[in-house]
Motif scaffolding. Structure first.
Motif, mmCIF file in Angstrom:
data_model
loop_
_atom_site.group_PDB
_atom_site.id
_atom_site.type_symbol
_atom_site.label_atom_id
_atom_site.label_comp_id
_atom_site.label_asym_id
_atom_site.label_seq_id
_atom_site.Cartn_x
_atom_site.Cartn_y
_atom_site.Cartn_z
ATOM 1 N N TYR A 105 -10.571 1.389 -3.153
ATOM 2 C CA TYR A 105 -9.631 1.485 -1.915
ATOM 3 C C TYR A 105 -10.270 2.490 -1.491
ATOM 4 C CZ TYR A 105 -6.262 -2.052 -3.871
ATOM 5 O OH TYR A 105 -5.352 -2.976 -4.671
ATOM 6 N N ASP B 284 -0.945 8.318 4.134
ATOM 7 C CA ASP B 284 -1.711 7.371 3.769
ATOM 8 C C ASP B 284 -1.886 6.952 2.096
ATOM 9 O OD1 ASP B 284 -0.958 5.743 5.764
ATOM 10 O OD2 ASP B 284 -3.460 6.822 6.921
ATOM 11 N N GLU C 237 1.382 6.946 0.086
ATOM 12 C CA GLU C 237 1.390 5.782 0.197
ATOM 13 C C GLU C 237 0.811 4.506 -0.913
ATOM 14 O OE1 GLU C 237 2.331 4.372 4.012
ATOM 15 O OE2 GLU C 237 4.089 5.734 4.009
ATOM 16 N N LEU C 238 -0.235 4.671 -1.010
ATOM 17 C CA LEU C 238 -1.952 3.901 -1.277
ATOM 18 C C LEU C 238 -1.868 4.009 -2.665
ATOM 19 C CD1 LEU C 238 -4.392 2.341 -1.635
ATOM 20 C CD2 LEU C 238 -5.789 4.396 -1.259
ATOM 21 N N LYS D 148 2.213 -8.230 4.583
ATOM 22 C CA LYS D 148 2.718 -7.511 3.602
ATOM 23 C C LYS D 148 2.700 -8.553 2.537
ATOM 24 C CE LYS D 148 5.861 -4.658 6.569
ATOM 25 N NZ LYS D 148 7.829 -5.112 6.527
ATOM 26 N N ASP E 288 -1.146 -8.876 -1.194
ATOM 27 C CA ASP E 288 -0.462 -9.526 -2.240
ATOM 28 C C ASP E 288 -0.584 -10.427 -3.495
ATOM 29 O OD1 ASP E 288 -2.516 -6.435 -2.562
ATOM 30 O OD2 ASP E 288 -0.893 -5.618 -2.989
ATOM 31 N N HIS F 286 1.038 -2.636 -7.799
ATOM 32 C CA HIS F 286 1.047 -4.183 -7.702
ATOM 33 C C HIS F 286 -0.135 -4.002 -8.774
ATOM 34 C CE1 HIS F 286 -2.737 -6.573 -5.920
ATOM 35 N NE2 HIS F 286 -3.287 -5.933 -7.699
ATOM 36 N N ASN G 225 1.350 4.772 -4.481
ATOM 37 C CA ASN G 225 1.945 3.858 -4.419
ATOM 38 C C ASN G 225 1.539 2.719 -4.272
ATOM 39 O OD1 ASN G 225 4.493 5.873 -5.069
ATOM 40 N ND2 ASN G 225 4.699 6.432 -2.868
ATOM 41 N N GLU G 226 1.629 2.260 -3.506
ATOM 42 C CA GLU G 226 1.931 0.426 -3.599
ATOM 43 C C GLU G 226 0.762 -0.059 -4.692
ATOM 44 O OE1 GLU G 226 -1.444 -2.518 0.095
ATOM 45 O OE2 GLU G 226 -0.504 -0.949 0.117
#
Length: 282
Positions: free
Chosen positions: A146, A206, A209-210, A265, A268, A217, A212-213
């Motif tokens: 990422y 960002d 947020e990444l 959205k 994934d 996932h 947490n995302e």
């Protein structure tokens, strides 16, 4: 008989030097892939000096050994493993020196370091929260995820060679490339103890947020209780590589990409379906 005597003698040496070890360790129980036999001896140094001492002693005995980390991407045969294994899992210190340089030991999990650095306000490591391996393994393979790459902010690495002598290798000595470092060839006999990294201050929204995302996932799509490869890194784009070999997969991949553009959205979710269903077929 000599091998047995040598093993017993080495265990006596470990005990006399108060270095932790275990015998008859089930590798399959520890491995992410859930395969592997029983290791006769697993040595667990708790400090860099212990690690150097263990390697020096093994070298003096002309004894081969294998260094392991989190066992997230290592395969062992399903038989008795006589070669001593050295686990770096106890080397897990993270500190900041007076110059705000991170000093991170090789047994630290990359997600742990990524979260801590980001929480302290430093940027550049957030994407590595998705890599289920140790810092040592990450540096060996030049891990990236990422947009974050473990070698981007590296200053140097403290290592020990196969005689037990310590060395400091600077970034420009390590020939970092895609999933490659000089530990694969020039310094193949070296073991990583720790690394120094200089991260820029000022974590971005960002990146927060990444983290947490990616964490969500992992919880949603990776079955930790089942055998899994943890984090694939053999290719830049595994979906594209598979599609080149199988027409049906290529068609499905095109459909998934179109759907992802329409409903970004849910990206994934759709790729997880592609992973779980179609790769079983092909």
């Amino acid at each position: 008989m000599n091998t047995i005597v040598n093993q017993l003698s080495f265990k006596t040496w470990l005990t006399s030097h108060e270095i932790n070890f275990k015998t008859d360790v089930n590798i399959a129980a520890r491995s992410h892939i859930k395969v592997g036999g029983v290791a006769e001896l697993l040595v667990m140094p708790s400090a860099s000096k212990e690690l150097s001492s263990v390697i020096r002693e093994l070298n003096n005995r002309s004894q081969d050994y294998k260094v392991i980390g989190n066992l997230s991407n290592l395969l062992f045969r399903d038989e008795l493993i006589k070669t001593p294994l050295i686990s770096l899992s106890s080397l897990k210190s993270i500190s900041l020196d007076a110059h705000k340089i991170f000093i991170v030991e090789s047994g630290v999990m990359m997600p742990t370091f990524a979260r801590k650095a980001t929480k302290l306000g430093y940027r550049g490591m957030a994407g590595l929260v998705g890599v289920p391996g140790t810092l040592g393994g990450g540096l060996y393979m030049n891990a990236s995820c990422y947009g974050s790459c473990i070698s981007d902010h590296l200053l140097d690495i403290l290592c020990v060679d196969n005689t037990g002598k310590e060395h400091v290798l600077t970034k420009d000595m390590l020939n970092f490339q895609w999933r490659h470092s000089a530990f694969h060839d020039i310094y193949s006999g070296f073991t990583i103890i720790s690394a120094r990294l200089s991260l820029p201050i000022g974590v971005t929204k960002d990146e927060l947020e990444l983290i947490n995302e990616i964490s969500m996932h992992r919880k949603t799509f990776q079955e930790k209780s089942l055998p899994n490869l943890g984090s694939l890194f053999a290719t830049v784009d595994i979906y594209s590589d598979i599609s080149k070999r199988f027409l049906g997969y290529r068609i499905c991949l095109i459909i998934v990409k179109i759907i992802c553009r329409l409903f970004p959205k849910k990206r994934d979710t759709y790729y997880a379906i592609l992973d779980r269903k179609l790769t079983l077929v092909y």
